[in-house]
Motif scaffolding. Sequence first.
Motif, PDB file in Angstrom:
ATOM      1  N   GLY A 309       0.796  -1.225   0.000  1.00  0.00           N
ATOM      2  CA  GLY A 309       0.000   0.000   0.000  1.00  0.00           C
ATOM      3  C   GLY A 309       0.827   1.273   0.000  1.00  0.00           C
ATOM      4  N   VAL A 310       2.037   1.206   0.557  1.00  0.00           N
ATOM      5  CA  VAL A 310       2.854   2.427   0.667  1.00  0.00           C
ATOM      6  C   VAL A 310       3.344   2.934  -0.685  1.00  0.00           C
ATOM      7  N   ASP A 311       3.163   2.142  -1.724  1.00  0.00           N
ATOM      8  CA  ASP A 311       3.667   2.594  -3.025  1.00  0.00           C
ATOM      9  C   ASP A 311       2.935   3.822  -3.547  1.00  0.00           C
ATOM     10  N   VAL A 312       1.855   4.178  -2.903  1.00  0.00           N
ATOM     11  CA  VAL A 312       1.127   5.393  -3.275  1.00  0.00           C
ATOM     12  C   VAL A 312       1.990   6.637  -3.075  1.00  0.00           C
ATOM     13  N   CYS A 313       3.120   6.469  -2.423  1.00  0.00           N
ATOM     14  CA  CYS A 313       4.018   7.604  -2.151  1.00  0.00           C
ATOM     15  C   CYS A 313       4.548   8.263  -3.433  1.00  0.00           C
ATOM     16  N   HIS A 314       4.396   7.594  -4.555  1.00  0.00           N
ATOM     17  CA  HIS A 314       4.803   8.224  -5.828  1.00  0.00           C
ATOM     18  C   HIS A 314       4.053   9.535  -6.061  1.00  0.00           C
ATOM     19  N   ASN A 315       2.824   9.614  -5.536  1.00  0.00           N
ATOM     20  CA  ASN A 315       2.039  10.822  -5.828  1.00  0.00           C
ATOM     21  C   ASN A 315       1.189  11.319  -4.661  1.00  0.00           C
ATOM     22  N   ASP A 316       1.278  10.658  -3.493  1.00  0.00           N
ATOM     23  CA  ASP A 316       0.408  11.076  -2.385  1.00  0.00           C
ATOM     24  C   ASP A 316       1.076  10.717  -1.056  1.00  0.00           C
ATOM     25  N   CYS A 352      10.073  -9.426   9.096  1.00  0.00           N
ATOM     26  CA  CYS A 352       9.483  -8.353   8.280  1.00  0.00           C
ATOM     27  C   CYS A 352      10.606  -7.601   7.578  1.00  0.00           C
ATOM     28  N   ILE A 353      10.440  -7.416   6.271  1.00  0.00           N
ATOM     29  CA  ILE A 353      11.485  -6.716   5.518  1.00  0.00           C
ATOM     30  C   ILE A 353      10.870  -5.994   4.315  1.00  0.00           C
ATOM     31  N   PRO A 354      11.159  -4.713   4.151  1.00  0.00           N
ATOM     32  CA  PRO A 354      10.757  -4.036   2.903  1.00  0.00           C
ATOM     33  C   PRO A 354      11.628  -4.554   1.750  1.00  0.00           C
ATOM     34  N   GLU A 355      11.105  -4.463   0.541  1.00  0.00           N
ATOM     35  CA  GLU A 355      11.916  -4.888  -0.597  1.00  0.00           C
ATOM     36  C   GLU A 355      12.873  -3.786  -1.034  1.00  0.00           C
ATOM     37  N   CYS A 356      12.483  -2.523  -0.814  1.00  0.00           N
ATOM     38  CA  CYS A 356      13.356  -1.390  -1.121  1.00  0.00           C
ATOM     39  C   CYS A 356      12.846  -0.172  -0.354  1.00  0.00           C
ATOM     40  N   GLY A 357      13.656   0.866  -0.347  1.00  0.00           N
ATOM     41  CA  GLY A 357      13.253   2.099   0.317  1.00  0.00           C
ATOM     42  C   GLY A 357      12.709   3.107  -0.684  1.00  0.00           C
ATOM     43  N   ARG A 358      12.893   4.368  -0.391  1.00  0.00           N
ATOM     44  CA  ARG A 358      12.466   5.424  -1.325  1.00  0.00           C
ATOM     45  C   ARG A 358      13.536   6.503  -1.369  1.00  0.00           C
ATOM     46  N   ASN A 359      13.400   7.388  -2.324  1.00  0.00           N
ATOM     47  CA  ASN A 359      14.438   8.388  -2.585  1.00  0.00           C
ATOM     48  C   ASN A 359      14.629   9.378  -1.434  1.00  0.00           C
ATOM     49  N   ALA A 360      15.792   9.974  -1.416  1.00  0.00           N
ATOM     50  CA  ALA A 360      16.064  11.051  -0.454  1.00  0.00           C
ATOM     51  C   ALA A 360      15.365  12.335  -0.890  1.00  0.00           C
ATOM     52  N   GLU A 361      15.341  12.581  -2.174  1.00  0.00           N
ATOM     53  CA  GLU A 361      14.766  13.822  -2.695  1.00  0.00           C
ATOM     54  C   GLU A 361      13.397  13.558  -3.325  1.00  0.00           C
ATOM     55  N   PRO A 362      12.475  14.512  -3.182  1.00  0.00           N
ATOM     56  CA  PRO A 362      11.119  14.296  -3.706  1.00  0.00           C
ATOM     57  C   PRO A 362      11.039  14.471  -5.222  1.00  0.00           C
ATOM     58  N   ASN A 363       9.932  14.006  -5.767  1.00  0.00           N
ATOM     59  CA  ASN A 363       9.620  14.327  -7.156  1.00  0.00           C
ATOM     60  C   ASN A 363       8.776  15.612  -7.176  1.00  0.00           C
ATOM     61  N   ILE A 365       5.547  15.999  -7.571  1.00  0.00           N
ATOM     62  CA  ILE A 365       4.104  15.871  -7.305  1.00  0.00           C
ATOM     63  C   ILE A 365       3.792  16.259  -5.864  1.00  0.00           C
ATOM     64  N   VAL A 366       2.798  17.103  -5.700  1.00  0.00           N
ATOM     65  CA  VAL A 366       2.377  17.584  -4.383  1.00  0.00           C
ATOM     66  C   VAL A 366       0.958  17.088  -4.120  1.00  0.00           C
ATOM     67  N   ASP A 367       0.712  16.583  -2.889  1.00  0.00           N
ATOM     68  CA  ASP A 367      -0.622  16.051  -2.602  1.00  0.00           C
ATOM     69  C   ASP A 367      -1.545  17.119  -2.023  1.00  0.00           C
ATOM     70  N   SER A 368      -2.725  16.713  -1.566  1.00  0.00           N
ATOM     71  CA  SER A 368      -3.750  17.670  -1.124  1.00  0.00           C
ATOM     72  C   SER A 368      -3.339  18.438   0.132  1.00  0.00           C
ATOM     73  N   ASN A 369      -2.405  17.878   0.893  1.00  0.00           N
ATOM     74  CA  ASN A 369      -1.900  18.586   2.071  1.00  0.00           C
ATOM     75  C   ASN A 369      -0.680  19.446   1.743  1.00  0.00           C
TER      76      ASN A 369
END
Lengths: 443, 172
Positions: A309-316, A352-363, A365-369
């Motif tokens: 579910g956390v993969d939504v971080c690409h845009n939200d 429990c283990i994630p398969e990968c993390g996420r970037n240090a710098e954002p893309n 896309i900005v969400d509703s907040n």
Amino acid sequence: MSTRRDFIKKTGLAMAGATLLPTILPSGRLFAASGNRSADYVVLVMFAGGVRHQESVGKRYLADAQPGQTAEGNLMYNMLTGAPPSSPILYGTGGGNIPIAPILSNSLQSQGTLFNEVRAFNTGHYGALNSILQGADPVGQGLRIRPVAPTIFEYLRRHGGYAASDVWFVGNSVGASIPLLNYSSHPDYGVRYGANFFAPTITFHPNSQTYIGDMKTYHPESEWAPMMQLKSFLDSNFALTDQQLDTLGNTTEEKENIKLFMKEMNLRTNMGTIDLPPVSDSADNYTMGYAVEVLKWFKPSFLCVNLNGVDVCHNDFTTYIKAMHRADHAVGHLWNSIQQIPEMAGNTTLICIPECGRNAEPNAIVDSNGFVSFDHSDENSRRIFTLMAGPTTPSNLVLGSEGASIGQVSDAMMTVADLLGVKEAVQQAGYIDPAAQSLFDLI
Amino acid sequence: MNTQESPHNTFSPKATVFAVAAASALLQACRKQDDIYELETPLLQADNSSKTKLKTNEQFINILYTQLFQTAPTEDYLSALSTILTSIGDQLLAREVVIANFFNTPEVQLPSNEEMRNDIGTFVDATYKNFYLRHAGAAEKAWVTRFIETQPDFTPELVYFAFALSNEYLYY
């Protein structure tokens, strides 16, 4: 009266028989596993979708991600030790401002060992999931094709003699090639050693019952057995080609048991009595509820469940922290449920283990907040963690820190192999990363 | 008075008719007959060894559904059921589930047990053609016929189930 000659003769025959007629196990291997199995049950949670180190084990909440924000705190208090953020609360239920109550009174971290800084091999979802299951950097692994090297499921079944319904993979969906992960295309392993698989969001979705929710039941002896006899005759007149159906080697009894389970799940889905987490407003929590049901029904030696579910971080980003909070809730529910299954309580190791993390710098896309979003491709995406708890796991131990990583993504699979007695066989097979080792060897 | 007969009255009317008929017959005899091309009825006996490609989920569902319900499934139905099949790891088990659901549907079209028992040989022939698109070999027909004869409780539904689940039916 038995004579000495008779005794020697019988003993000789018995020895010859034992030498010449080894037991052929259902898995096709000749001898039982020779490794030492140190756990009866192992559950592996691929805490996947790309979990950014800063917001997970870093407990930095908004502070490291969102410009101008300073709030810190632990979003994953079932898994990790630490106080949650005080404000703003954006990850809960309702409008987001009601945090989900913890399920576990003591975090898994306090009950087990946290490898705080672990290295991922791959920053793409499918490759990274493969790196967990293969215990190797999946070089040459393409999308939409099965794992190129054997998976832990196949190692267990081939070298450990585990039955098909004793090894399960519960996926979060049928997209992103997830259903391909239950066995590899390796010629020495493959489908005959694959894991049973369900994607509960599809298999047990109420809409699916229109299609598969009304199975006719056949009498096992007067109907099913002669039907299979006819099928067997028909099959004897047809030579199979290299392309084969994914049959996994479930025995007739195992298949009947799986069908009974499916019927039960359909019934209980309709009745609303599936053992879902208390808050089940996400696909991850729905998936985990059915993973718990698989554990209760089959009590498999090994179950792997995938969340994303956390993969939504690409845009939200806001939904991302909600998803992370819910994935933690799902893991808390899993551990709590395991302790309520008599055979598995106190006798199960959870990893429990994630398969990968996420970037240090954002893309961009900005969400509703007004929060920025993050992809997964840079060096920061290789920062993950591994959390382990169980009867043989040291408690309240934290290993590794930023800049001093201990462990790599391939170690989770080797730890499963170690616990379930096939570590040496896996090492001898020669397909794992050279540095892969059991986490117990790192403690 | 000229009593001499004119020369064009040399042949009698009967002789003239005979001559015309003879000439006509000769002309008919010399006419080239039209070529007639005919086809012998071929025996379509597909060899099952030519079936080497595994049916996709969509193909399997589409073909089986059409056979059992005498109508094609809708695209939505096909797509949904195919996706559900993908969500089950053991694909043979998944097919068992699908077939068992089909047979629990009142619309399924099956020969009656009486029809099958009245002429088992014909039923076996038809089943081979329907499911395998080929004739049953003599040994196959004999075995399956004998099998049905000796299993009084074995229904057409169970025969169809066995064929739908058989390896040959999975390939094309």
